[in-house]
Design a protein around this motif. Structure first.
Motif, PDB file in Angstrom:
ATOM      1  N   UNK A  65      13.530   5.452  -4.317  1.00  0.00           N
ATOM      2  CA  UNK A  65      13.069   5.059  -5.619  1.00  0.00           C
ATOM      3  C   UNK A  65      12.923   6.145  -6.491  1.00  0.00           C
ATOM      4  N   UNK A  66      13.825   6.264  -7.293  1.00  0.00           N
ATOM      5  CA  UNK A  66      13.745   7.495  -8.280  1.00  0.00           C
ATOM      6  C   UNK A  66      12.758   7.625  -9.071  1.00  0.00           C
ATOM      7  N   UNK A  67      11.960   8.859  -9.523  1.00  0.00           N
ATOM      8  CA  UNK A  67      10.807   8.901 -10.300  1.00  0.00           C
ATOM      9  C   UNK A  67      10.950   8.024 -11.436  1.00  0.00           C
TER      10      UNK A  67
ATOM     11  N   UNK B 164       4.701   5.531  11.801  1.00  0.00           N
ATOM     12  CA  UNK B 164       5.419   4.580  11.355  1.00  0.00           C
ATOM     13  C   UNK B 164       5.142   4.460   9.542  1.00  0.00           C
ATOM     14  N   UNK B 165       3.990   4.727   9.180  1.00  0.00           N
ATOM     15  CA  UNK B 165       3.554   4.671   7.691  1.00  0.00           C
ATOM     16  C   UNK B 165       4.299   5.775   7.053  1.00  0.00           C
ATOM     17  N   UNK B 166       4.025   6.963   7.726  1.00  0.00           N
ATOM     18  CA  UNK B 166       4.734   8.110   7.108  1.00  0.00           C
ATOM     19  C   UNK B 166       5.941   8.128   7.101  1.00  0.00           C
ATOM     20  N   UNK B 167       6.686   7.523   7.768  1.00  0.00           N
ATOM     21  CA  UNK B 167       8.235   7.340   7.722  1.00  0.00           C
ATOM     22  C   UNK B 167       8.581   6.422   6.665  1.00  0.00           C
ATOM     23  N   UNK B 168       8.002   5.335   6.748  1.00  0.00           N
ATOM     24  CA  UNK B 168       8.014   4.444   5.681  1.00  0.00           C
ATOM     25  C   UNK B 168       7.859   4.882   4.201  1.00  0.00           C
ATOM     26  N   UNK B 169       6.899   5.750   4.093  1.00  0.00           N
ATOM     27  CA  UNK B 169       6.596   6.441   2.872  1.00  0.00           C
ATOM     28  C   UNK B 169       7.719   7.193   2.113  1.00  0.00           C
ATOM     29  N   UNK B 170       8.145   8.109   3.434  1.00  0.00           N
ATOM     30  CA  UNK B 170       9.384   8.670   3.037  1.00  0.00           C
ATOM     31  C   UNK B 170      10.629   7.981   2.535  1.00  0.00           C
ATOM     32  N   UNK B 171      10.747   6.873   3.367  1.00  0.00           N
ATOM     33  CA  UNK B 171      11.795   6.100   2.847  1.00  0.00           C
ATOM     34  C   UNK B 171      11.672   5.524   1.513  1.00  0.00           C
TER      35      UNK B 171
ATOM     36  N   UNK C   5       0.870  -1.252  -0.123  1.00  0.00           N
ATOM     37  CA  UNK C   5       0.065   0.148  -0.214  1.00  0.00           C
ATOM     38  C   UNK C   5       0.742   1.258   0.106  1.00  0.00           C
ATOM     39  N   UNK C   6       2.025   1.155   0.715  1.00  0.00           N
ATOM     40  CA  UNK C   6       2.741   2.315   0.865  1.00  0.00           C
ATOM     41  C   UNK C   6       3.341   2.720  -0.610  1.00  0.00           C
TER      42      UNK C   6
END
Length: 76
Positions: free
Chosen positions: A55-57, A43-50, A11-12
């Motif tokens: 991953x480059x666009x 934790x989900x917000x931090x995971x999304x930031x990682x 999901x992230x």
């Protein structure tokens, strides 16, 4: 139970793709996590930031309205 569970890696990753696609069309892209009952949103917000940093666009994938508009525009 609502607002307790983590979103999970798949999901992230999907949210990251959607944010990248939205960034093609706007100066800002927002994501708000509502799973705050046990603090999982942090934790989900931090995971999304990682994910976004790691991953480059690589261009949008099919799925969101922004992605579809991007593909239609690219075909013109």
């Amino acid at each position: 139970r609502m607002y307790y569970a983590r979103y999970g890696d798949a999901s992230l990753a999907r949210i990251a793709r959607q944010l990248r696609a939205a960034a093609e069309w706007s100066d800002e892209a927002w994501c708000i996590f509502d799973n705050t009952a046990l603090g999982e949103a942090v934790e989900d917000a931090l995971g999304l930031q990682r994910i976004l940093r790691r991953q480059p666009f690589a261009g949008p994938s099919v799925g969101t309205d922004a992605e579809i508009r991007h593909q239609q525009h690219a075909g013109e």
